[in-house]
Design a protein around this motif. Sequence first.
Motif, mmCIF file in Angstrom:
data_model
loop_
_atom_site.group_PDB
_atom_site.id
_atom_site.type_symbol
_atom_site.label_atom_id
_atom_site.label_comp_id
_atom_site.label_asym_id
_atom_site.label_seq_id
_atom_site.Cartn_x
_atom_site.Cartn_y
_atom_site.Cartn_z
ATOM 1 N N TYR A 538 0.823 -1.437 0.279
ATOM 2 C CA TYR A 538 0.279 0.245 0.253
ATOM 3 C C TYR A 538 0.951 1.611 -0.355
ATOM 4 O O TYR A 538 0.485 2.390 0.234
ATOM 5 C CB TYR A 538 -0.743 -0.061 1.245
ATOM 6 N N SER A 539 1.884 1.148 -0.753
ATOM 7 C CA SER A 539 3.205 2.351 0.074
ATOM 8 C C SER A 539 2.807 3.111 -1.317
ATOM 9 O O SER A 539 2.030 2.409 -2.868
ATOM 10 C CB SER A 539 4.680 1.551 -0.079
ATOM 11 N N LYS A 540 3.041 3.992 -1.580
ATOM 12 C CA LYS A 540 3.079 4.781 -3.096
ATOM 13 C C LYS A 540 3.587 4.261 -4.640
ATOM 14 O O LYS A 540 3.074 4.765 -5.576
ATOM 15 C CB LYS A 540 3.566 6.676 -2.821
ATOM 16 N N GLU A 541 4.738 3.253 -4.375
ATOM 17 C CA GLU A 541 5.249 2.958 -5.604
ATOM 18 C C GLU A 541 4.471 1.735 -5.644
ATOM 19 O O GLU A 541 4.218 1.470 -7.286
ATOM 20 C CB GLU A 541 6.651 1.684 -4.956
ATOM 21 N N HIS A 542 3.451 1.514 -4.878
ATOM 22 C CA HIS A 542 2.150 0.535 -6.042
ATOM 23 C C HIS A 542 0.929 1.393 -5.726
ATOM 24 O O HIS A 542 0.047 0.054 -5.266
ATOM 25 C CB HIS A 542 2.084 -0.944 -5.032
ATOM 26 N N GLN A 543 0.741 1.988 -6.274
ATOM 27 C CA GLN A 543 -0.634 2.775 -6.152
ATOM 28 C C GLN A 543 -1.231 1.263 -7.085
ATOM 29 O O GLN A 543 -0.964 1.748 -8.605
ATOM 30 C CB GLN A 543 -1.013 3.835 -6.235
ATOM 31 N N GLY A 544 -2.580 0.666 -7.432
ATOM 32 C CA GLY A 544 -3.058 0.255 -8.281
ATOM 33 C C GLY A 544 -3.035 -0.699 -7.487
ATOM 34 O O GLY A 544 -3.454 -1.110 -6.434
ATOM 35 N N PHE A 545 -3.513 -1.984 -8.231
ATOM 36 C CA PHE A 545 -4.003 -3.404 -8.737
ATOM 37 C C PHE A 545 -2.669 -4.003 -7.877
ATOM 38 O O PHE A 545 -1.433 -3.839 -9.084
ATOM 39 C CB PHE A 545 -4.325 -3.890 -9.833
ATOM 40 N N VAL A 546 -2.669 -4.583 -7.137
ATOM 41 C CA VAL A 546 -1.086 -6.153 -6.024
ATOM 42 C C VAL A 546 -2.169 -7.189 -6.549
ATOM 43 O O VAL A 546 -2.952 -7.472 -5.860
ATOM 44 C CB VAL A 546 -0.989 -5.435 -5.213
ATOM 45 N N GLN A 547 -1.570 -7.905 -6.860
ATOM 46 C CA GLN A 547 -1.924 -9.026 -7.008
ATOM 47 C C GLN A 547 -1.489 -9.872 -5.352
ATOM 48 O O GLN A 547 -0.908 -10.092 -5.110
ATOM 49 C CB GLN A 547 -0.811 -10.151 -8.356
ATOM 50 N N LYS A 548 -2.755 -10.676 -5.690
ATOM 51 C CA LYS A 548 -3.355 -11.569 -4.723
ATOM 52 C C LYS A 548 -2.600 -12.415 -3.681
ATOM 53 O O LYS A 548 -2.915 -13.728 -5.679
ATOM 54 C CB LYS A 548 -3.918 -10.883 -3.776
ATOM 55 N N ASP A 549 -2.372 -13.512 -3.597
ATOM 56 C CA ASP A 549 -1.822 -15.429 -3.035
ATOM 57 C C ASP A 549 -2.986 -15.115 -2.126
ATOM 58 O O ASP A 549 -2.676 -15.153 -0.543
ATOM 59 C CB ASP A 549 -0.727 -14.926 -2.896
ATOM 60 N N CYS A 550 -3.462 -16.030 -2.174
ATOM 61 C CA CYS A 550 -4.609 -16.746 -1.626
ATOM 62 C C CYS A 550 -3.850 -17.946 -1.515
ATOM 63 O O CYS A 550 -4.913 -18.560 -1.102
ATOM 64 C CB CYS A 550 -6.080 -16.425 -1.341
ATOM 65 N N LEU A 551 -3.080 -18.448 -1.899
ATOM 66 C CA LEU A 551 -2.887 -19.641 -2.017
ATOM 67 C C LEU A 551 -1.627 -20.399 -0.844
ATOM 68 O O LEU A 551 -1.786 -21.839 -0.688
ATOM 69 C CB LEU A 551 -2.442 -20.421 -3.814
ATOM 70 N N HIS A 552 -0.495 -19.698 -1.514
ATOM 71 C CA HIS A 552 0.843 -20.381 -0.459
ATOM 72 C C HIS A 552 0.514 -19.303 0.932
ATOM 73 O O HIS A 552 -0.345 -19.068 1.456
ATOM 74 C CB HIS A 552 1.940 -19.417 -0.885
ATOM 75 N N TRP A 553 1.224 -19.796 1.547
ATOM 76 C CA TRP A 553 1.340 -19.007 3.707
ATOM 77 C C TRP A 553 2.219 -19.110 3.582
ATOM 78 O O TRP A 553 3.590 -18.457 3.429
ATOM 79 C CB TRP A 553 1.203 -20.778 4.182
ATOM 80 N N CYS A 554 2.049 -17.763 4.608
ATOM 81 C CA CYS A 554 3.021 -17.224 5.548
ATOM 82 C C CYS A 554 4.140 -17.920 6.473
ATOM 83 O O CYS A 554 3.600 -18.937 6.744
ATOM 84 C CB CYS A 554 1.905 -16.062 6.290
ATOM 85 N N LEU A 555 5.200 -17.615 6.267
ATOM 86 C CA LEU A 555 6.123 -17.892 7.218
ATOM 87 C C LEU A 555 6.806 -16.977 7.988
ATOM 88 O O LEU A 555 6.941 -15.775 7.152
ATOM 89 C CB LEU A 555 7.242 -18.519 6.359
ATOM 90 N N PRO A 556 7.039 -16.834 8.478
ATOM 91 C CA PRO A 556 6.086 -17.790 10.004
ATOM 92 C C PRO A 556 4.249 -18.366 9.581
ATOM 93 O O PRO A 556 3.838 -17.331 9.623
ATOM 94 C CB PRO A 556 6.259 -18.019 11.137
ATOM 95 N N GLY A 557 3.902 -19.276 10.364
ATOM 96 C CA GLY A 557 2.373 -19.308 10.400
ATOM 97 C C GLY A 557 2.168 -20.859 10.389
ATOM 98 O O GLY A 557 2.765 -21.444 10.350
ATOM 99 N N SER A 558 0.618 -21.120 9.082
ATOM 100 C CA SER A 558 -0.051 -22.156 10.084
ATOM 101 C C SER A 558 0.882 -23.363 9.548
ATOM 102 O O SER A 558 0.379 -24.707 10.351
ATOM 103 C CB SER A 558 -1.206 -22.180 9.695
ATOM 104 N N ILE A 559 1.904 -22.787 8.678
ATOM 105 C CA ILE A 559 2.085 -24.206 7.697
ATOM 106 C C ILE A 559 3.562 -25.540 8.233
ATOM 107 O O ILE A 559 3.409 -26.248 8.239
ATOM 108 C CB ILE A 559 2.636 -23.805 6.039
ATOM 109 N N ASP A 560 3.407 -24.278 9.329
ATOM 110 C CA ASP A 560 4.854 -25.127 10.131
ATOM 111 C C ASP A 560 3.577 -25.980 11.656
ATOM 112 O O ASP A 560 4.759 -27.151 11.934
ATOM 113 C CB ASP A 560 4.741 -24.208 11.188
#
Length: 576
Positions: A538-560
């Motif tokens: 959400y910084s100024k460099e990325h104003q507009g559409f940003v690709q979303k990833d709801c397939l892979h998992w944050c690290l660390p996270g539940s995949i641990d």
Amino acid sequence: MGRGQQTISGDVEMLAGSSPRRDFLRMDKRKLLTVALCVSFLTLVVVSYNMCFETPATSTEAMVFLQEKPFPNSLEEGTNTSSFNSDTNGSDFQVQSNVEGTKNLTDTDNPVTGPTEASAEADALVKDTDASEQEETKEGDSETTTDSSSSISVESSPQVDATVEPPTEIESPNFLTGSPVGNDTSKQNEDDLSDTERSESSVIAMEGPQLTNITSPENPGACDLFEGSWVPDTRPPQYTNSTCKFIQGHQDCMKNGRPDTGYLHWKWQPYKCDLPRIDARAFLSTMRGRSVVFAGDSISRNQFQSLLCILSQAEMPFLKYQSPDDKNVAYVFPSTNFTFTIRWSPYLVHVEEKQVTRSDNETITVPYIHIDELDKSWADYAPGADILQLSTGQWWFKPGLFLQGGQPIGGHTCDGWETECKEIGFSDAYRTAIRNVLQGILSIPGFTGSVVFRSFSPDHFENGRWDNGGECVRTTPGGVAMHYVTKWMLDIQKEAFKNVTGTLNAADKLRIKMLNVTNIAQFRADAHPNVYRTFQPYSKEHQGFVQKDCLHWCLPGSIDTWNDLLVQSLQDVIHR
């Protein structure tokens, strides 16, 4: 006088004072009311049946769905070397409880309008494989030059203690900390819960049927690791982006600026026992001189990096081998000579990339998938592996031609090249390939180790798919029902696994297991990167559409937790 007696008495008195005509009209109205109620009930049953019952048409619907909305190449493939050699001095992970003004992921006042570099990045996601790899490479390169000293302030979840402390070393004679499986020490022991308490403890209910403990079917009284719920956890994560350098940039949610940390403070709690965390130092000692190999797609790599991060808290491994494209990597932990390897094999069977000319004269690259030939990428490494984990899933949604015995048998999404491809979908080919892999692995000369087949990993796109605004903005577990495609894929995997193991002798049955994480992972719609696959989206460099990833998992996270389940289910192998 009881309620039923009062009702009967009232009816008798009313009938006694009624005329024949009034009585006839009253009976006629009752008949009409009865018919209306019956029609409404039948309509409800039919609608419920169509919505809930999975009919053979499900496969056809899934085919149409997957043809229209396949996953982008870049969400399925690994990235280049920068992902494994990120700066160890990543952004500081600082958590401030109850910070005023901290924005939630669901805020709508973020500046996301206007053409930017992010728009170009999103366009690259839907192009061919080479273009997507280039985009990921550029992203990884840019991450290595980004100032990583920024701190992250977040608002803690009211449900859990969001205080995160540096990882502490736990000395234990066992490679797993906590109570051993089988002890009824769980706070969630279902035998001791009243109906009210059970309802409160199961607010996050399992969507879909409860899983059975396929790792020990001969002992039905044993604890079932896969039956339970996610409960709040006050412990800090097993590592952070500052203590692990093996996190890929697009899965480093902390560094990329995710403002909430509630997703880090949940643990999977089986109903009748505890699931201990891995004790990294003791695990490495137990695995002295042995080897573990993961083979699969980018979700397999995701899990590989999770376990690598956990183990690196005890000792830093050295890089033994790395392919030029960074998709095949091997690490060795020097004090115990334990080798940990990832092999890129999204189909698990042999695949050839060939050029095909469509009816409109456009030339496209199509995978020729040999469903009866093991992929040498991992099969050649099997003889040296003590434990081999295999997984395959989303890549089968892509267009491809299937071959058996070297001859084409049909393909999936034969749009524009029907002369080379007879449309048959992919489900039968997928089922056959899994069966061939599970049968073939035990017959590889020199391989005497154990096999774990990891089940399908669900995605959690809501309000659309990956290419039309789909997102995953939840900050607590639960709330998203299992998609029928996910259940369909899981059913195929369980069927193939059951059919293969049903024909094995007693010794070989002990060598092959299924790690069924699908239902457990289905809870965790909150644990994906979403927009935080990109640094400060959400910084100024990325104003507009940003690709979303709801397939892979944050690290660390539940995949641990997948790795805690993996290690716990391999007790007999590890202590052999």
